[in-house]
Design an enzyme around this catalytic site. Structure first.
Site, mmCIF file in Angstrom:
data_model
loop_
_atom_site.group_PDB
_atom_site.id
_atom_site.type_symbol
_atom_site.label_atom_id
_atom_site.label_comp_id
_atom_site.label_asym_id
_atom_site.label_seq_id
_atom_site.Cartn_x
_atom_site.Cartn_y
_atom_site.Cartn_z
ATOM 1 N N HIS A 151 -2.603 -1.012 -3.311
ATOM 2 C CA HIS A 151 -3.688 -0.041 -3.203
ATOM 3 C C HIS A 151 -3.431 1.107 -4.172
ATOM 4 C CE1 HIS A 151 -4.513 -1.434 1.226
ATOM 5 N NE2 HIS A 151 -4.680 -2.390 0.328
ATOM 6 N N SER A 210 0.857 -1.184 0.000
ATOM 7 C CA SER A 210 0.000 0.000 0.000
ATOM 8 C C SER A 210 0.890 1.230 0.000
ATOM 9 C CB SER A 210 -0.944 -0.033 1.204
ATOM 10 O OG SER A 210 -1.820 1.074 1.195
ATOM 11 N N ASP A 262 -4.422 -4.538 5.883
ATOM 12 C CA ASP A 262 -4.719 -5.415 4.761
ATOM 13 C C ASP A 262 -3.599 -6.443 4.581
ATOM 14 O OD1 ASP A 262 -6.158 -6.387 2.570
ATOM 15 O OD2 ASP A 262 -5.109 -5.071 1.160
#
Length: 200
Positions: free
Chosen positions: A48, A21, A141
């Protein structure tokens, strides 16, 4: 009893999964740059991305690695030596037949694409043939995905949170207690290369 084909799949590595991310583009570039073009498995990436604008991630990462880099397409069969990036606003998952599929199902950990759906679906298909990697990121995540990979016999590598640009994701992954290796970013590609030299 498993068929001969299923046994063969379980006796070899099948895929490398990467979750990243915040700070992930640079992290991915470093990791992918350490891998050879002849890598015998595909790499599936959930990074992401901003859904509001067109992504340049393929062009950026292609400059860092000898591997082929592309945005994943629905229904395609992943090929060795190729990096498949989840497109903006799509979860990248795997069907039971090993093909890829993209979905706009609900966000996971406030993100779409997210790592957990990728890790969970690939672990169900490939079992112990999966290597799951969690890199820099500012949320949790990938933690649930790590648990799924380990539950199906796979191997988990996490970037050392102390060396990550953003430590949230790797710290959450380590916190599951389901991690095989915690490594500095530059040590992850060599570790993957070594793992590929023997059966899972």
């Amino acid at each position: 009893m498993q068929s001969g084909q299923e046994e063969d799949v379980q006796d070899r590595w099948s895929a490398v999964l990467i979750a990243s991310s915040a700070g992930g583009i640079q992290g991915l570039g470093t990791l992918l740059g350490g891998l050879e073009a002849a890598l015998p498995v595909p790499i599936l990436v959930a990074q992401h991305l901003n859904r509001a604008r067109e992504t340049r991630i393929v062009n950026i990462l292609s400059r860092s690695t000898a591997l082929t880099v592309k945005l994943a397409e629905d229904g395609e069969e992943p090929a060795p030596g190729t990096v498949y990036i989840a497109p903006p606003d799509r979860h990248l998952c795997m069907r039971a037949d090993g093909s890829l599929f993209l979905t706009r199902e609900e966000r996971v950990n406030y993100a779409r694409p997210a790592a957990d759906p990728l890790f969970e679906s690939a672990a169900q298909v490939y079992g112990k043939g999966v290597i799951g990697c969690v890199l820099t990121g500012s949320d949790s995540d990938g933690a649930r995905g790590v648990e799924a990979v380990k539950a199906h016999g796979g191997t988990v590598i996490v970037q050392d949170p102390g060396t990550a640009e953003f430590h949230g994701m790797p710290k959450a992954a380590v916190g599951t207690g389901q991690v095989d290796f915690v490594l500095a970013l530059t040590d992850i590609a060599p570790a993957i290369t070594r793992l590929m030299q023997s059966p899972p």
